[in-house]
Design a protein around this motif. Structure first.
Motif, short mmCIF file in Angstrom:
data_model
loop_
_atom_site.label_atom_id
_atom_site.label_comp_id
_atom_site.label_asym_id
_atom_site.label_seq_id
_atom_site.Cartn_x
_atom_site.Cartn_y
_atom_site.Cartn_z
N PHE A 183 0.86 -1.18 0.00
CA PHE A 183 0.00 0.00 0.00
C PHE A 183 0.90 1.23 0.00
CE2 PHE A 183 -2.67 -3.35 1.42
CZ PHE A 183 -3.99 -2.99 1.14
N THR A 184 0.44 2.28 -0.67
CA THR A 184 1.30 3.47 -0.82
C THR A 184 1.17 4.46 0.32
OG1 THR A 184 -0.42 4.51 -2.18
CG2 THR A 184 1.32 3.32 -3.34
N ASP A 185 0.05 4.44 1.04
CA ASP A 185 -0.18 5.42 2.10
C ASP A 185 0.25 4.85 3.46
OD1 ASP A 185 -0.96 7.45 3.75
OD2 ASP A 185 -3.11 7.32 3.31
N GLU A 186 1.45 5.19 3.89
CA GLU A 186 1.95 4.70 5.17
C GLU A 186 1.09 5.18 6.34
OE1 GLU A 186 6.53 4.40 5.59
OE2 GLU A 186 6.15 6.19 4.36
N ARG A 187 0.52 6.37 6.21
CA ARG A 187 -0.26 6.95 7.31
C ARG A 187 -1.47 6.11 7.66
NH1 ARG A 187 -1.38 12.63 4.76
NH2 ARG A 187 -1.79 11.17 3.06
N ALA A 188 -2.00 5.39 6.68
CA ALA A 188 -3.18 4.56 6.93
C ALA A 188 -2.90 3.44 7.92
CB ALA A 188 -3.69 3.97 5.61
N PHE A 189 -1.63 3.08 8.04
CA PHE A 189 -1.24 1.98 8.94
C PHE A 189 -0.60 2.49 10.23
CE2 PHE A 189 -1.49 0.26 4.70
CZ PHE A 189 -2.17 -0.93 4.89
#
Length: 204
Positions: A183-189
């Motif tokens: 996944f490209t959005d690290e903030r989501a994790f």
């Protein structure tokens, strides 16, 4: 067959000891006026046909929290808070669907397409487990093993693994065909490990 929403049971992993938060029940700590586990339930609910909450403390509080989502509370069958695999086992045993989608209770921004992307990868690779990774701007990969889609038929093998005294999530995955999805959005994790981090996110 590619797993679709009705084939998935979402599992919120809220059964830990919260040691890095001073022993508090992490899923019940509030962010913007709502418990962290409620944020995760809201993100999982549109992606899953049913919901479970793995909780070893405050089951009545979690039951009330999960009631609007029709969520069922499950507890570890092994003593001593043995870690996320015990929560996964409880979920795999309880789910009435062919697949379980797990996520930790301290990640309020988890991706809205988590289920869809993991299911696509699982189907394309004929895998037993699909799990999430992220890559930063430098290409450095971070693993997020408890964000996972798993076949419920793995329950007996997981029980045997835990009975043997094993506890490491990735070591168990290595026994099965596993696919990693980037996944490209690290903030989501982003997961909240301390009360200070929670306070910082509250102010962000």
């Amino acid at each position: 067959m590619k797993p679709t929403r009705e084939h998935l049971t979402g599992l919120v992993l809220a059964g830990g000891r919260g040691m890095r938060m001073g022993g508090v029940d992490k899923g019940l700590q509030t962010l913007h006026g709502e418990p962290l586990a409620a944020h995760v339930l809201k993100r999982l609910a549109p992606q899953c046909g049913a919901l479970l909450i793995s909780a070893n403390r405050h089951p009545d509080t979690y039951a009330a929290l999960g009631a609007p989502f029709g969520a069922t509370i499950v507890a570890d069958t092994l003593p001593g808070f043995p870690g996320p695999l015990a929560g996964l086992l409880a979920g795999l045993r309880t789910a009435r669907t062919a697949y379980v989608l797990s996520a930790p209770c301290d990640t309020p921004g988890l991706p809205a397409d988590l289920a869809a992307r993991l299911a696509h990868a699982m189907d394309a690779n004929q895998a037993d487990v699909a799990t999430a990774t992220t890559a930063d701007a430098h290409g450095e990969v971070s693993l997020h093993p408890v964000f996972a889609l798993l076949r419920t038929t793995l329950a007996d093998d997981l029980a045997a693994f835990l009975d043997a005294g094993e506890r490491k999530v990735r070591a168990w995955y290595a026994r099965h065909k596993t696919v990693e999805v980037t996944f490209t959005d690290e903030r989501a994790f982003y997961n909240i490990n301390s009360l200070q981090e929670l306070s910082d996110l509250e102010r962000a």
